[in-house]
Design a protein around this motif. Structure first.
Motif, PDB file in Angstrom:
ATOM      1  N   UNK A   1      24.787   0.980 -14.262  1.00  0.00           N
ATOM      2  CA  UNK A   1      25.158  -0.278 -14.897  1.00  0.00           C
ATOM      3  C   UNK A   1      26.612  -0.623 -14.592  1.00  0.00           C
ATOM      4  N   UNK A   2      26.816  -1.910 -14.128  1.00  0.00           N
ATOM      5  CA  UNK A   2      28.169  -2.373 -13.799  1.00  0.00           C
ATOM      6  C   UNK A   2      28.413  -3.656 -14.565  1.00  0.00           C
ATOM      7  N   UNK A   3      29.555  -3.748 -15.242  1.00  0.00           N
ATOM      8  CA  UNK A   3      29.839  -4.957 -16.019  1.00  0.00           C
ATOM      9  C   UNK A   3      30.191  -6.102 -15.082  1.00  0.00           C
ATOM     10  N   UNK A   4      29.987  -7.330 -15.576  1.00  0.00           N
ATOM     11  CA  UNK A   4      30.154  -8.513 -14.728  1.00  0.00           C
ATOM     12  C   UNK A   4      31.504  -8.596 -14.005  1.00  0.00           C
ATOM     13  N   UNK A   5      32.638  -8.283 -14.677  1.00  0.00           N
ATOM     14  CA  UNK A   5      33.932  -8.418 -13.951  1.00  0.00           C
ATOM     15  C   UNK A   5      34.034  -7.518 -12.728  1.00  0.00           C
TER      16      UNK A   5
END
Lengths: 720, 720
Positions: B383-387
């Motif tokens: 999982x990678x956050x949007x920024x």
């Protein structure tokens, strides 16, 4: 919209929920108080004997309130007879174990204080002291009412419209033992429903069922009252058509007593009021069928107030099929209230406007697929599908976005929507107010409705008694006139039957009973030959007659009894740990002390729990005492054949017997009563049939012949 | 993953669900067959009498299978004693009403065919005809087994490891009436738990509880067997420490019989196997405590196979705290199977790789907030956050879009995931296979486990009997040696007590019994004075002794009885419609025909349902017959004081009496037996105390004195 405070205590004696109540039985809350026990607070002028007990019961579901007083023994009997589900017991009462099992609720002793009780009672009777006849009664009824008030949140019991005082001595006394052993209401065997009540219960409505139970529990002793009931039953017996119609009409009568209590208690809903109207609609038809065949019927007919005012009020005010809820509208009929009609008109106009909106907007916008709808969350909306969105007018405001369409409203639609909602809310609130007014108006007529309920209940019982009499071929009993000490004034029944047993058997053998006043009949014969049934059928005939019913016999001439006593076969409670014999002796004592020349006494096997010699001696001494001192009419079933000698030296003591015959190797009970003592060696016969070794049978027969040479002749005969 | 066919019929006799079974009671499925009734299909060489009945029961929860045969009467008695919950009845059996209420299941008559039955039985016994002693027995056991097979889906009953034939005549015969009236298992009163069984039941485990019940239902008649049990109890009595330790160890013994049945039926789970191991772990400790204090104890000790092989197999194979489910892994211990260990290794390595992935990818991408997770639907993800999305490497594939982040996978992660899943699935399947193998291996040792269960059950009962004997001060009974016709060979008890009643009372008065062989003791005395208790305590002492128990007495010399008969107070079933007297005579007949010189007969009030003269005659004739012809030792409680004369002309007939004393105006029962007939006018005393009018009491007293001048003296005395 409407606030209602719920402060209700639910206990066995104060439950009013229909589903928890048995429609055919009264559920009483009772209070017991002892005279003079209230030392600190008693009136200085009270002269109550501490041996006087007061007893009061309230049926919170019907508003019935009864009060009585008597000495301890009689009061306890009455308590057993009323069997309240819940009991508050005053100071110093010290009750013994009861044969029923009431919940005993602790309640403030202050409620039993005479002054407090007078204060409580004054809300139900303008002159409290005129209702009761002793301090104990006053305190019992005051406490019972106070507890009932407390249970419903300390408010006056509007549904209690009268407090009735009765004297147990004005009724045929049947104690709990007699009620049980005669199986009036409960069967002693597994055969459920085989009780006198179940045989008689052809009532058409719950009012009648409870009344029948009350009559059975308290048969009359006033000859005029008995004859009045018998006249009524007689008249109804003669008119099968009227009976059938009455039954038909009464079967759609609602339980007015409980209904009126709910009305007074502000718990009645709109359906209850409609049920009241439906019932009142029946009243003229019932009147028509009652006729004037007897004085009592004529009186009842006169009591059948049609209550046109109440009926019309409910008819005008309440819609014919109202909803369960009374706070959500739809209860009050159109035309009953101008303001309500006006508000409903406003709401209706708004709905009309909305229902035409779709067509108008389709025309205005040219969008054929435009729809007007309503949902719980967003209210009214105009729905337009995505392809047509470009044709939406400027005054549409977006309300909701769906996948393929958008929903809009217009300022005018919003305004109309608010108007409709406001009007509906106002209508609901107004309906509830109007309903409460109507209910309160009905409540003010509680006493009249109660009177109608009374008349309907009596009528239902009278027609039931007539139905049962005709269906089962009962005869009207006659009562002896004049001098009660007339020696011919005993019990004289021709072709008597047992009302319950005859229903269970294909062929019931009727038997006569000729018991001069004060005589003692010693009944011998083998087990199962019919002794018990015979004794009970005599007693049941007397009870039925004093209820005002015809009796299962070809004919019957009877006295008016004051009490029926029974001492019938306690079961051998071997493991129970209590001495059966001691109990038996206590029951015998009760009888010997309390029976009078107007009593009927049934004794079955006295003295079995001790040695034969002692048992026989006690049985004989008791027989002599009943005959010589008490003068009660007595039936005494016994296996002590030696007891039959008692008949030799007393004219009023005589022998009856039942017998069995041996036919085709089987013992057959003949079930018919005959004069004289039983002399058959039936026991030995049965032993032989059961397969007891021949030598044992022969020896037993020899032994019997030795002790009673007379019976040697008919050993092989028909058993007599 | 695993297919299991469920074809199981659940009926009262075939239920094996623990929750529906009472651990302390055997739940039998029974079959009854009649000899020779099978006309069409019977063997030409069968010479069965049609009066022979076969009876077989199977306890499907323990695998116990019993078969017996006898004449109709005895077979019916045995049926009542076994009281199967469900019954299949063969052709022509025509059973009467039974005192228990089994479900009668219709089953194909063909199963009762002798050939079919032999075929069925052969799966459980190599030589079927050697197990049974009649055609009827063969057909009953065949049908019972066939029905049990049918109920579990027509497969062989692996858990039935032996079919045991017994002869009812090899046990003390107690018919259903005696079992009931002596209150061995069911109390006749409301006092729950006041039965002989409940007094004795100090068993530590379910095995023992069922065994105790079986012993009580079938006391022994073989003197050596009885003495062997008594020796064992005696030895255990002397060693309180061993008893306490045994109790401790036995209390953690699982219900091996039911467990072994579940294992055979492939219904045992991993926890069951661990319970088996836990129990086997206890066996050496039990052995240690048993000692060799008696031959029987030594034998039982020898039977306590520690089953090391089974114990070690389970210990090695099954984890110590396995899950409920056996198909979802986690059941088999590490190191038990190399392949399983290997597969688990693969899965473990994969999980390890994944758990390190997060750190590796954080480093590779420079995204500190990168997380590796797992969910049920999508599997593993990164999982990678949007920024941080711009820093995602090329090999990331999008798996799922969330509000603030995206989830990815990589081809390698996918591969690893598949590998882990495949390994887990394979491990689960392999574990299940391994578990089934272990269970099947255990099942092959059913007979040995059953033997251990037997020994543990016997031990638990013996130590229970010892515990009860010590706690309640019981004495070891002696049995007469030699000539059974020895006239001294009767029942001789000093200081005897009633084992159940003495527990409920503060002060129990012990009483002796001296009943020469073949004597008849007439017991008189008032109700509640202790007659019934006395008679029962004599019978219970004999029963206990033949069970192998010590008896509640100071000392006891007893014969070995063949039967105990009782004819004790049927309650006056007045409303029941059946003739109590006829039933009483049938019971008497049964006794007179079947009692022998080795029987004990208890009679309580014979002849009450008929006239005194007949009843007395029958009672006297029966007494004489029992004495002269039958020679059974008899206790006869009666209110017929005239019967006491029977003692005058027969040496073997004598009188005993109980008495009451009048003290301080109360009647006190002395509860002690004395020689001679009762002569007190106790009945009149009680009448007086109950408040019967004085004139009636005086008259009754005169009447008693007239008939029995002798008793006049001690009317006011101590009641003797």
């Amino acid at each position: 919209l409407v606030d209602r405070a719920v402060t209700q205590l639910i206990t066995p004696g104060t439950v009013v929920d229909e589903e928890l109540l048995d429609a055919g039985r009264a559920t009483y809350l009772g209070a017991v108080a002892r005279g003079g026990g209230d030392a600190e607070s008693r009136d200085s002028d009270a002269e109550d004997d501490t041996d006087t007990y007061g007893l009061a019961v309230v049926d919170v579901s019907t508003g019935e309130c009864l009060v009585t007083g008597a000495d301890r023994a009689l009061a306890l009997e009455e308590l057993e007879r009323l069997a309240p589900a819940e009991l508050v017991v005053g100071p110093d009462c010290d009750l013994p174990d009861l044969s029923f099992d009431p919940m005993e609720t602790p309640f403030e002793p202050g409620a039993f204080d005479a002054d407090a009780a007078r204060e409580t009672l004054s809300a139900y009777a303008p002159r409290p002291d005129a209702v009761v006849e002793s301090d104990a009664e006053l305190r019992a009824v005051g406490a019972a009412l106070a507890y009932a008030e407390y249970a419903q949140g300390d408010s006056t019991l509007e549904y209690v419209t009268r407090v009735t005082r009765f004297d147990p001595r004005e009724f045929l006394q049947l104690d709990a033992t007699a009620i049980r052993s005669l199986e009036l209401f409960e069967s002693r065997s597994a055969r459920a429903g085989s009780t006198l009540f179940s045989v008689l219960d052809e009532t058409a409505c719950a009012l009648g069922r409870r009344r029948l139970e009350a009559w059975l529990r308290r048969p009359l002793v006033d000859r005029d009252e008995i004859e009045a009931r018998l006249d009524a039953v007689d008249a109804l017996c003669d008119d099968a058509l009227a009976r059938a119609d009455l039954r038909e009409h009464l079967s759609s009568v609602y339980d007015l007593e409980r209904l009126v209590a709910r009305v007074s208690r502000e718990r009645a809903d709109a359906r209850d009021l409609r049920s009241l109207k439906t019932t009142l609609d029946r009243v003229p038809k019932v009147r028509e069928e009652v006729g004037t065949g007897s004085d009592l019927l004529a009186d009842l007919r006169d009591s059948l107030d049609e209550l046109e005012d109440v009926r019309d009020l409910v008819g005008d005010a309440i819609v014919s099929d109202p909803p369960q809820e009374i706070t959500e509208g739809g209860v009050i009929a159109d035309g009953f209230d101008a303001e309500l009609d006006d508000i409903r008109g406003t709401a209706e106009a708004g709905r009309e406007w909305v229902s035409n909106l779709e067509a108008r907007e389709q025309e205005r916008t040219g969008i054929d697929s435009l729809e007007v709808g309503y949902n719980q969350v967003h209210g009214y909306y105009i729905e337009v599908t995505n392809p047509n969105l470009d044709r939406v007018p400027d005054d549409y405001r977006r309300r909701q976005t769906l996948k393929n369409s958008e929903r809009f409203y217009t300022p005018e639609l919003k305004e109309r929507e608010d108007e409709i909602l406001r009007a509906s809310d106002r209508a609901d609130a107004l309906e509830y107010d109007l309903f409460c007014e109507v209910r309160a108006d009905v409540a003010t007529e509680s006493a009249r409705i109660q009177a109608v309920a009374d008349a309907l209940a009596d009528l239902d019982v009278l027609r039931t008694l007539a139905d049962v009499a005709v269906a089962n071929d009962y005869a009207r009993p006659e009562f002896h006139a004049g001098d009660p000490t007339d020696e011919h004034g005993g019990i004289h029944i021709d072709g008597g039957r047992h009302p319950v047993v005859e229903r269970a058997q294909d062929e019931f053998v009727p038997n006569p009973a000729d018991l001069p006043r004060g005589s003692v009949a010693l009944v011998t014969g083998p087990n199962m030959s019919g002794k018990s049934t015979y004794m009970r059928q005599v007693a049941l005939g007397c009870v039925l007659a004093q209820v005002g019913s015809f009796v299962p016999a070809a004919s019957a001439r009877l006295p008016v009894l004051d009490r029926v006593f029974t001492r019938i076969g306690a079961s051998d409670d071997i493991a129970g740990g209590q001495s059966t014999f001691m109990r038996e002796m206590s029951e015998l004592t009760e009888i010997l002390h309390n029976a009078t020349g107007d009593s009927l006494v049934l004794l079955d096997e006295v003295g079995r729990g001790t040695s034969t010699a002692d048992g026989l001696a006690i049985a004989r001494a008791a027989t002599e005492f009943l005959h010589d001192e008490v003068g009660a009419t007595t039936l005494f079933a016994t296996h002590y054949h030696d007891l039959t000698d008692a008949a030799d030296d007393r004219e009023g003591v005589f022998n009856l017997h039942f017998t069995a015959a041996r036919r085709d190797g089987e013992v057959t009970f003949l079930h018919s009563v005959a004069d004289g003592p039983s002399s058959s060696s039936y026991g030995v016969e049965v032993a032989q049939l059961a397969g007891v070794p021949a030598s044992v049978v022969a020896r037993a027969r020899d032994l019997v012949d030795e002790t009673d040479p007379e019976s040697a002749d008919d050993t092989e005969g028909d058993g007599v």
